[in-house]
Design an enzyme around this catalytic site. Structure first.
Site, PDB file in Angstrom:
ATOM      1  N   GLU A  56       7.183 -10.473  -0.548  1.00 22.96           N
ATOM      2  CA  GLU A  56       8.012  -9.486  -1.227  1.00 22.96           C
ATOM      3  C   GLU A  56       9.273  -9.248  -0.405  1.00 22.96           C
ATOM      4  O   GLU A  56       9.972  -8.263  -0.602  1.00 22.96           O
ATOM      5  CB  GLU A  56       7.247  -8.190  -1.454  1.00 22.96           C
ATOM      6  CG  GLU A  56       6.720  -7.543  -0.188  1.00 22.96           C
ATOM      7  CD  GLU A  56       6.025  -6.226  -0.476  1.00 22.96           C
ATOM      8  OE1 GLU A  56       6.725  -5.262  -0.796  1.00 22.96           O
ATOM      9  OE2 GLU A  56       4.779  -6.179  -0.366  1.00 22.96           O
TER      10      GLU A  56
ATOM     11  N   CYS B  21       2.106  -6.669  -1.968  1.00 26.37           N
ATOM     12  CA  CYS B  21       1.183  -7.185  -0.942  1.00 26.37           C
ATOM     13  C   CYS B  21       0.124  -8.132  -1.503  1.00 26.37           C
ATOM     14  O   CYS B  21      -0.634  -8.734  -0.750  1.00 26.37           O
ATOM     15  CB  CYS B  21       0.497  -6.032  -0.219  1.00 26.37           C
ATOM     16  SG  CYS B  21       1.652  -4.936   0.583  1.00 26.37           S
TER      17      CYS B  21
ATOM     18  N   HIS C 136      -6.864  -4.702   2.481  1.00 30.72           N
ATOM     19  CA  HIS C 136      -5.413  -4.674   2.712  1.00 30.72           C
ATOM     20  C   HIS C 136      -5.107  -3.417   3.549  1.00 30.72           C
ATOM     21  O   HIS C 136      -5.566  -2.321   3.235  1.00 30.72           O
ATOM     22  CB  HIS C 136      -4.653  -4.623   1.387  1.00 30.72           C
ATOM     23  CG  HIS C 136      -3.206  -4.274   1.600  1.00 30.72           C
ATOM     24  ND1 HIS C 136      -2.384  -5.027   2.402  1.00 30.72           N
ATOM     25  CD2 HIS C 136      -2.449  -3.228   1.172  1.00 30.72           C
ATOM     26  CE1 HIS C 136      -1.186  -4.475   2.445  1.00 30.72           C
ATOM     27  NE2 HIS C 136      -1.203  -3.371   1.712  1.00 30.72           N
TER      28      HIS C 136
HETATM   29  P1  HMG Z   1       2.668  11.472   5.594  1.00 27.67           P
HETATM   30  O1  HMG Z   1       2.653  12.137   4.250  1.00 27.67           O
HETATM   31  O2  HMG Z   1       3.774  11.831   6.520  1.00 27.67           O
HETATM   32  O3  HMG Z   1       1.307  11.729   6.355  1.00 27.67           O
HETATM   33  O4  HMG Z   1       2.703   9.897   5.439  1.00 27.67           O
HETATM   34  P2  HMG Z   1       0.148  12.788   6.066  1.00 27.67           P
HETATM   35  O5  HMG Z   1       0.683  14.164   6.167  1.00 27.67           O
HETATM   36  O6  HMG Z   1      -0.610  12.408   4.815  1.00 27.67           O
HETATM   37  O7  HMG Z   1      -0.753  12.499   7.336  1.00 27.67           O
HETATM   38  C1  HMG Z   1      -1.344  11.247   7.504  1.00 27.67           C
HETATM   39  C2  HMG Z   1      -2.692  11.464   8.198  1.00 27.67           C
HETATM   40  O8  HMG Z   1      -2.439  11.948   9.510  1.00 27.67           O
HETATM   41  C3  HMG Z   1      -3.558  12.502   7.524  1.00 27.67           C
HETATM   42  O9  HMG Z   1      -4.891  12.054   7.648  1.00 27.67           O
HETATM   43  C4  HMG Z   1      -3.352  13.753   8.382  1.00 27.67           C
HETATM   44  O10 HMG Z   1      -4.425  14.669   8.342  1.00 27.67           O
HETATM   45  C5  HMG Z   1      -3.227  13.118   9.752  1.00 27.67           C
HETATM   46  P3  HMG Z   1      -5.882  12.063   6.377  1.00 27.67           P
HETATM   47  O11 HMG Z   1      -5.941  13.473   5.936  1.00 27.67           O
HETATM   48  O12 HMG Z   1      -5.236  11.188   5.321  1.00 27.67           O
HETATM   49  O13 HMG Z   1      -7.158  11.497   6.876  1.00 27.67           O
HETATM   50  N1  HMG Z   1      -2.498  13.939  10.732  1.00 27.67           N
HETATM   51  C6  HMG Z   1      -2.861  14.034  12.028  1.00 27.67           C
HETATM   52  N2  HMG Z   1      -3.893  13.468  12.702  1.00 27.67           N
HETATM   53  C7  HMG Z   1      -3.986  13.751  14.039  1.00 27.67           C
HETATM   54  N3  HMG Z   1      -3.108  14.562  14.682  1.00 27.67           N
HETATM   55  C8  HMG Z   1      -2.077  15.140  14.035  1.00 27.67           C
HETATM   56  C9  HMG Z   1      -1.921  14.873  12.649  1.00 27.67           C
HETATM   57  N4  HMG Z   1      -1.026  15.258  11.702  1.00 27.67           N
HETATM   58  C10 HMG Z   1      -1.394  14.681  10.551  1.00 27.67           C
HETATM   59  N5  HMG Z   1      -1.226  15.921  14.701  1.00 27.67           N
HETATM   60  C11 HMG Z   1       1.954   8.042   4.112  1.00 27.67           C
HETATM   61  C12 HMG Z   1       1.579   9.068   5.150  1.00 27.67           C
HETATM   62  C13 HMG Z   1       0.865   6.975   4.026  1.00 27.67           C
HETATM   63  C14 HMG Z   1       2.126   8.703   2.750  1.00 27.67           C
HETATM   64  C15 HMG Z   1       3.298   7.357   4.540  1.00 27.67           C
HETATM   65  O14 HMG Z   1       3.147   6.726   5.747  1.00 27.67           O
HETATM   66  C16 HMG Z   1       3.844   6.395   3.506  1.00 27.67           C
HETATM   67  O15 HMG Z   1       4.494   6.773   2.540  1.00 27.67           O
HETATM   68  N6  HMG Z   1       3.586   5.063   3.727  1.00 27.67           N
HETATM   69  C17 HMG Z   1       4.081   4.004   2.831  1.00 27.67           C
HETATM   70  C18 HMG Z   1       3.188   3.836   1.614  1.00 27.67           C
HETATM   71  C19 HMG Z   1       1.805   3.337   1.997  1.00 27.67           C
HETATM   72  O16 HMG Z   1       1.587   2.790   3.053  1.00 27.67           O
HETATM   73  N7  HMG Z   1       0.847   3.472   1.034  1.00 27.67           N
HETATM   74  C20 HMG Z   1      -0.496   2.953   1.245  1.00 27.67           C
HETATM   75  C21 HMG Z   1      -1.196   2.563  -0.052  1.00 27.67           C
HETATM   76  S1  HMG Z   1      -0.197   1.489  -1.062  1.00 27.67           S
HETATM   77  C22 HMG Z   1      -0.293  -0.068  -0.260  1.00 27.67           C
HETATM   78  O17 HMG Z   1      -1.108  -0.269   0.575  1.00 27.67           O
HETATM   79  C23 HMG Z   1       0.708  -1.103  -0.676  1.00 27.67           C
HETATM   80  C24 HMG Z   1       1.814  -1.350   0.362  1.00 27.67           C
HETATM   81  O18 HMG Z   1       1.289  -2.102   1.433  1.00 27.67           O
HETATM   82  C25 HMG Z   1       2.997  -2.066  -0.285  1.00 27.67           C
HETATM   83  C26 HMG Z   1       2.740  -3.353  -1.051  1.00 27.67           C
HETATM   84  O19 HMG Z   1       1.823  -3.516  -1.825  1.00 27.67           O
HETATM   85  O20 HMG Z   1       3.609  -4.229  -0.923  1.00 27.67           O
HETATM   86  C27 HMG Z   1       2.387  -0.062   0.932  1.00 27.67           C
END
Ligand code: HMG
Length: 437
Positions: A86, A118, A243
């Site tokens: 991609e 992906c 993945h």
């Molecule tokens: P965010 O919203 O900033 O993070 O971004 P959050 O607030 O959801 O926190 C993440 C985790 O950290 C949570 O854990 C928090 O509790 C924890 P969870 O509740 O989920 O178990 N946390 C802490 N832990 C320890 N100490 C702390 C602390 N603070 C918070 N102090 C998000 C997260 C994934 C949304 C962001 O990184 C993002 O937008 N990423 C890009 C999209 C993505 O990766 N999506 C995944 C699924 S889609 C996919 O896999 C396809 C992809 O690869 C693309 C393709 O297909 O080509 C992306």
């Protein structure tokens, strides 16, 4: 169930990574975030950061080079090149074309890219396997490469989930690395806007939390199909590979899979089971970050390269998810000589050869990549040897590779102005004239 007699799968595998990485703790401090969020909340450690002269083409060519240099792969046997990506560098010309030339592959070859976020790498693998089994070119093998660079905006939630890698795979009927088991296909497609990259942007956009929901919905759908058609439960697998946009996602996925498994929850619960059957596949992903289409195959290489595990004969469940979306759950069996791949996939060498970036150097490398994509930016790649992206000249991307080195007398490390170094001046003028005039 009657299984197919002819075997098909991955005969050889090679991994290449960018030369640099950024520690997630360094990024967290620069972003004013608690490092524990990136290290434990997302589960990553470091992410691979390409230099200005490393793009998805260069990573793919380097991975193909490692694969073909290995005695397991014979160049003349390859009849198809499929690149799952991609991170295309041109809306028309495929990365596979560059790979085909730079790797010196035969001209009687079908050459194209496969795109679905992906899922592209897995899709390419499936199509290649079907082509080999179809028997249109008896004895020919397919070269499949998953190559991607994950870039999000600086300071965005996706930034700590960047990464890059290329994994090259030789697909044929002697699947020494991984045999694809011939169970009924378990795929799922649904048009969703969870993650995307418009053609005018170099960085992806994501509706992050929604994307996780879409991923888990797709997993549920694929798993129900797979379990329904085969009667197998999660217990049928020695390892499960998911993945991995970030390692915590694989934990969330495993919890969901275990909840739905017809053989009930694993002994000790899903989290303890994740440590046994998923975590050993994730150590390389923790170093690389999200390599998009290559991510699942980085996990496979990580399992083969695990220092304490001999995965010979292990039964693998693999879940591939591509945003947008298309997903698949598939099953495979590792070849009997798995330990022969230890220190042979290129993964450990690539990791050992990396240098750490400061936050400032990371920002510089992002800026210089953007500049290198502008027309007229061409300059000979500085330092190193082998394939390199040298910039754009007359709207054409220019790569340093072995042919150009011998043809022009360039030596590695030599710097020239764009005018002096342009491969389109003098004898090459006709190739480049039209685009820029
Ligand atoms: P965010 O919203 O900033 O993070 O971004 P959050 O607030 O959801 O926190 C993440 C985790 O950290 C949570 O854990 C928090 O509790 C924890 P969870 O509740 O989920 O178990 N946390 C802490 N832990 C320890 N100490 C702390 C602390 N603070 C918070 N102090 C998000 C997260 C994934 C949304 C962001 O990184 C993002 O937008 N990423 C890009 C999209 C993505 O990766 N999506 C995944 C699924 S889609 C996919 O896999 C396809 C992809 O690869 C693309 C393709 O297909 O080509 C992306």
């Amino acid at each position: 169930m009657e299984l197919r007699e002819r075997r098909i799968g991955i005969e050889a595998l090679a991994v290449q990574l960018p030369r640099s990485y950024l520690d997630l703790g360094v990024l967290a401090r620069a972003n004013g975030t608690d490092p524990a969020k990136y290290y434990f909340g997302l589960g990553g450690r470091r992410m691979a950061i390409p230099s200005a002269d490393e793009d998805s083409v260069v990573l793919a060519v380097r991975a193909a080079g490692v694969l073909l240099a290995d005695r397991a792969a014979d160049v003349s046997s390859i009849g198809m090149v499929l690149v799952g990506t991609e991170s295309g560098v041109d809306a028309a010309k495929p990365i596979a074309s560059y790979v085909h030339r730079m790797a010196g592959l035969p001209s009687d070859c079908r050459v194209l890219d496969v795109q679905h976020a992906c899922y592209g790498g897995t899709g390419a693998l499936r199509l290649a396997a079907a082509w080999v089994l179809g028997g249109a070119r008896p004895g020919r093998k397919a070269l499949v490469i998953a190559t991607d660079v994950a870039r999000y905006d600086v300071g965005s939630p996706g930034e700590p989930t960047q990464g890059a890698a290329a994994v090259a795979m030789l697909v044929g009927e002697e699947p020494r690395v991984l045999e694809l088991l011939p169970y009924p296909e378990a795929v799922h497609a649904a048009e969703v806007m969870d993650f995307w990259r418009p053609t005018y942007r170099s960085t992806a956009l994501a509706d992050g939390h929604y994307s996780m929901q879409c991923y888990l919905d797709a997993l549920e759908s694929c798993w129900r199909r797979f379990a329904g058609a085969t009667g197998l439960g999660a217990g049928a697998f020695d390892y499960l590979l998911y993945h991995t946009p970030f390692p915590k996602m694989a934990l969330k996925a495993h919890r969901r899979l275990c909840e739905l498994s017809p053989d009930g929850p694993p002994a000790g619960g899903a989290d303890a089971d994740w440590e046994r059957r998923v975590l050993p596949t994730l150590w390389a992903n923790m170093e690389v970050g999200n390599a998009y289409s290559a991510s699942l195959f980085v996990s496979l290489a990580g399992l083969l390269e695990h220092s304490e595990i001999d995965a010979a004969g292990a039964r693998l469940g693999l879940f591939s998810y591509g945003s947008g979306s298309c997903a698949e759950f598939l099953a495979g069996r590792v070849g009997p000589d798995a330990s022969a791949w230890r220190n042979r996939t290129g993964l450990r060498d690539a990791l050992a050869g990396r240098r750490e970036l400061t936050y400032e150097a990371y920002l510089r490398s992002r800026r210089s990549y953007e500049e290198q994509g502008r027309d007229g930016s061409f300059r000979a790649a500085a330092g190193g040897a082998g394939p390199a992206f040298c910039g754009t000249w007359n709207h054409q991307r220019i790569y340093r590779d072995a042919a150009w080195r011998s043809g022009t007398g360039w030596t590695s490390g030599e710097e020239r102005t764009a005018e002096e170094a342009s491969p389109f001046r003098a004898g090459h003028a006709s190739r480049g004239a039209q685009a820029g005039s």
